[in-house]
Design a protein around this motif. Structure first.
Motif, short mmCIF file in Angstrom:
data_model
loop_
_atom_site.label_atom_id
_atom_site.label_comp_id
_atom_site.label_asym_id
_atom_site.label_seq_id
_atom_site.Cartn_x
_atom_site.Cartn_y
_atom_site.Cartn_z
N THR A 4 0.86 -1.17 0.00
CA THR A 4 0.00 0.00 0.00
C THR A 4 0.90 1.22 0.00
OG1 THR A 4 -1.62 1.30 1.23
CG2 THR A 4 -0.19 -0.12 2.52
N SER A 5 0.46 2.26 -0.65
CA SER A 5 1.24 3.50 -0.71
C SER A 5 0.73 4.52 0.30
CB SER A 5 1.17 4.10 -2.12
OG SER A 5 -0.18 4.38 -2.46
N TRP A 88 -0.05 12.21 -0.72
CA TRP A 88 -0.23 13.33 -1.65
C TRP A 88 -1.35 14.26 -1.19
CZ3 TRP A 88 -5.04 13.94 -3.63
CH2 TRP A 88 -5.87 12.81 -3.69
N TRP A 89 -2.37 13.70 -0.55
CA TRP A 89 -3.53 14.48 -0.11
C TRP A 89 -3.20 15.40 1.06
CZ3 TRP A 89 -2.65 9.32 0.25
CH2 TRP A 89 -2.49 8.79 1.54
N GLU A 90 -2.11 15.13 1.78
CA GLU A 90 -1.78 15.92 2.96
C GLU A 90 -1.14 17.27 2.60
OE1 GLU A 90 -0.76 13.23 6.61
OE2 GLU A 90 0.19 12.32 4.85
N SER A 91 -0.92 17.50 1.32
CA SER A 91 -0.37 18.79 0.89
C SER A 91 -1.47 19.84 0.72
CB SER A 91 0.39 18.64 -0.43
OG SER A 91 -0.49 18.22 -1.47
N PHE A 101 -11.92 14.60 6.91
CA PHE A 101 -12.02 13.87 5.64
C PHE A 101 -10.64 13.42 5.16
CE2 PHE A 101 -12.86 13.55 0.98
CZ PHE A 101 -13.77 12.50 1.07
N SER A 102 -9.60 14.11 5.56
CA SER A 102 -8.24 13.71 5.20
C SER A 102 -7.95 12.30 5.69
CB SER A 102 -7.23 14.70 5.77
OG SER A 102 -5.91 14.32 5.44
N LEU A 103 -8.44 11.98 6.89
CA LEU A 103 -8.27 10.63 7.42
C LEU A 103 -8.94 9.61 6.52
CD1 LEU A 103 -7.50 8.55 9.55
CD2 LEU A 103 -9.53 9.22 10.87
N PHE A 104 -10.15 9.93 6.05
CA PHE A 104 -10.86 9.00 5.16
C PHE A 104 -10.08 8.77 3.87
CE2 PHE A 104 -13.57 8.24 1.49
CZ PHE A 104 -14.18 7.05 1.87
N VAL A 105 -9.58 9.85 3.28
CA VAL A 105 -8.81 9.73 2.03
C VAL A 105 -7.59 8.83 2.25
CG1 VAL A 105 -7.50 10.95 0.26
CG2 VAL A 105 -9.61 11.95 1.15
N GLY A 106 -6.90 9.01 3.38
CA GLY A 106 -5.75 8.17 3.67
C GLY A 106 -6.13 6.71 3.78
N LEU A 107 -7.27 6.42 4.40
CA LEU A 107 -7.74 5.03 4.51
C LEU A 107 -8.18 4.50 3.14
CD1 LEU A 107 -9.86 5.33 7.79
CD2 LEU A 107 -7.63 4.21 7.54
N GLU A 108 -8.88 5.32 2.40
CA GLU A 108 -9.38 4.94 1.08
C GLU A 108 -8.23 4.59 0.14
OE1 GLU A 108 -12.57 7.16 -1.62
OE2 GLU A 108 -10.60 8.12 -1.72
N GLN A 109 -7.14 5.38 0.21
CA GLN A 109 -6.02 5.19 -0.71
C GLN A 109 -5.26 3.89 -0.44
OE1 GLN A 109 -5.22 7.50 -3.47
NE2 GLN A 109 -7.35 7.78 -2.86
N GLU A 153 -10.04 19.04 -7.48
CA GLU A 153 -8.72 18.45 -7.75
C GLU A 153 -8.46 17.27 -6.81
OE1 GLU A 153 -4.35 20.12 -7.02
OE2 GLU A 153 -5.41 21.19 -8.62
N VAL A 154 -8.80 17.44 -5.54
CA VAL A 154 -8.64 16.35 -4.58
C VAL A 154 -9.54 15.18 -4.95
CG1 VAL A 154 -9.01 15.64 -2.18
CG2 VAL A 154 -7.95 17.84 -2.67
N ARG A 155 -10.78 15.49 -5.30
CA ARG A 155 -11.74 14.43 -5.64
C ARG A 155 -11.28 13.62 -6.85
NH1 ARG A 155 -17.92 15.24 -4.49
NH2 ARG A 155 -16.83 15.27 -2.50
N LEU A 156 -10.78 14.29 -7.86
CA LEU A 156 -10.31 13.58 -9.05
C LEU A 156 -9.01 12.83 -8.75
CD1 LEU A 156 -11.04 16.22 -11.84
CD2 LEU A 156 -12.48 14.33 -11.04
N GLY A 157 -8.17 13.40 -7.88
CA GLY A 157 -6.94 12.72 -7.50
C GLY A 157 -7.23 11.41 -6.78
N ARG A 158 -8.28 11.38 -5.99
CA ARG A 158 -8.65 10.16 -5.28
C ARG A 158 -8.96 9.02 -6.23
NH1 ARG A 158 -13.75 11.85 -2.49
NH2 ARG A 158 -13.88 9.59 -2.11
N GLN A 159 -9.44 9.35 -7.41
CA GLN A 159 -9.87 8.32 -8.35
C GLN A 159 -8.71 7.48 -8.89
OE1 GLN A 159 -12.26 10.29 -11.34
NE2 GLN A 159 -13.74 11.04 -9.84
N GLU A 160 -7.49 7.94 -8.71
CA GLU A 160 -6.34 7.17 -9.19
C GLU A 160 -6.25 5.82 -8.50
OE1 GLU A 160 -4.21 7.78 -11.73
OE2 GLU A 160 -5.62 9.40 -12.15
#
Length: 288
Positions: A4-5, A88-91, A101-109, A153-160
């Motif tokens: 996991t990254s 990447w989302w923490e920037s 929500f940053s925590l969720f993105v980290g878990l999602e990624q 930009e964050v939302r589209l970045g999550r899609q990667e």
């Protein structure tokens, strides 16, 4: 442990493992605190993944204390290093990505699977840029154009995470028919969005089912939710419920089971993936 990254997920895995090792060694948090010469609160923060473990504490105290075989040390030490990196989302600042929500993105990624129930809008991982802009503009948060752009930009970045080369995220989404019929933006935006959704449904790691209006009342009427699963055995996952002022992260066994049972009921009530695809196509034609 699977690759996991996400530093958030490395921190979660290490917290999970350190708790398991402590219990296997028949030690309490106060015993670990004494060995580390710190407070019990610090041990609790590490075991709850609220704070990354110090590499020195891990190497000089915890691994020897838990009698971890030397050949297994490298994976724990590398996990500790990776858990302290920045995603990447923490920037992004809190206007674009609030802390809750940053925590969720980290878990999602770093998740292996995400199960989503949505009643009002297309899930973020499946939104087009124009659709995401309209959702961001109509939020209860008052955003300037620049803030909207960063938010999208964050939302589209999550899609990667759906396109990553190694083990892309497995996404299973159940949508109420209202999601497809609510006009977000205008008919052009909706046609583009439903066309994109229909194409996404062809991907082997993405499953979408629709609950038609004729299905009547169902358990999802209580509200939207998501269930995250992670790539190692024994972890129960996380149920995520968002509200207007933040979100709730549910990790109790009973809490997670309640959401899993609800999701399974929704899958049973929904149209099959093939019939759902036909419904998406039919409604997209209405917008054209």
């Amino acid at each position: 442990m699977a690759e996991t990254s996400s530093p958030t997920v490395w921190r979660r895995w290490l917290a999970f493992e350190l708790t398991r090792l402590r219990k296997a060694a028949n030690l309490e948090q106060k015993d670990v605190a004494k060995a580390l010469r710190c407070t019990t609160a610090k041990v609790s923060y590490v075991e709850n993944a609220e704070r990354p473990v110090m590499l020195r504490d891990l190497e000089e105290v915890l691994l020897p204390l838990y009698d971890v075989p030397a050949e297994k040390w490298p994976k724990y030490l590398q996990a500790a290093r990776d858990s302290r990196k920045k995603g990447w989302w923490e920037s992004y600042d809190t206007d674009a990505l609030p802390d809750w929500f940053s925590l969720f993105v980290g878990l999602e990624q770093g998740a292996s699977q995400l199960r989503v129930y949505e009643a009002q809008l297309i899930p973020g991982l499946l939104q087009t840029s124009d659709y995401a802009v309209e959702v961001s503009r109509r939020s209860t948060m008052e955003r300037a154009q620049e803030q909207v752009e960063r938010h999208v930009e964050v939302r589209l970045g999550r899609q990667e995470v759906l396109r990553r080369r190694q083990k892309p995220l497995r996404l299973w989404a159940v949508l109420d028919e209202a999601v497809l019929r609510r006009v977000v933006g205008d008919v052009r935006v909706m046609l583009e969005q439903l066309t994109y959704l229909r194409q996404a449904m062809e991907q082997p790691k993405i499953t979408v089912q629709v609950i038609p209006f004729r299905g009547g009342a169902h358990p999802g009427m209580v509200g939207r939710f998501q269930i995250l699963d992670f790539p190692w055995p024994g972890d129960p996952g996380v149920a995520y419920v968002e509200h207007r002022a933040g979100a709730v992260y549910l990790e109790g066994a009973g809490e997670i089971e309640a959401h899993i049972v609800t999701f399974e009921h929704l899958c049973a009530l929904a149209l099959s993936p093939d019939d759902s695809a036909k419904m998406v196509e039919s409604i997209a034609k209405e917008y054209s």
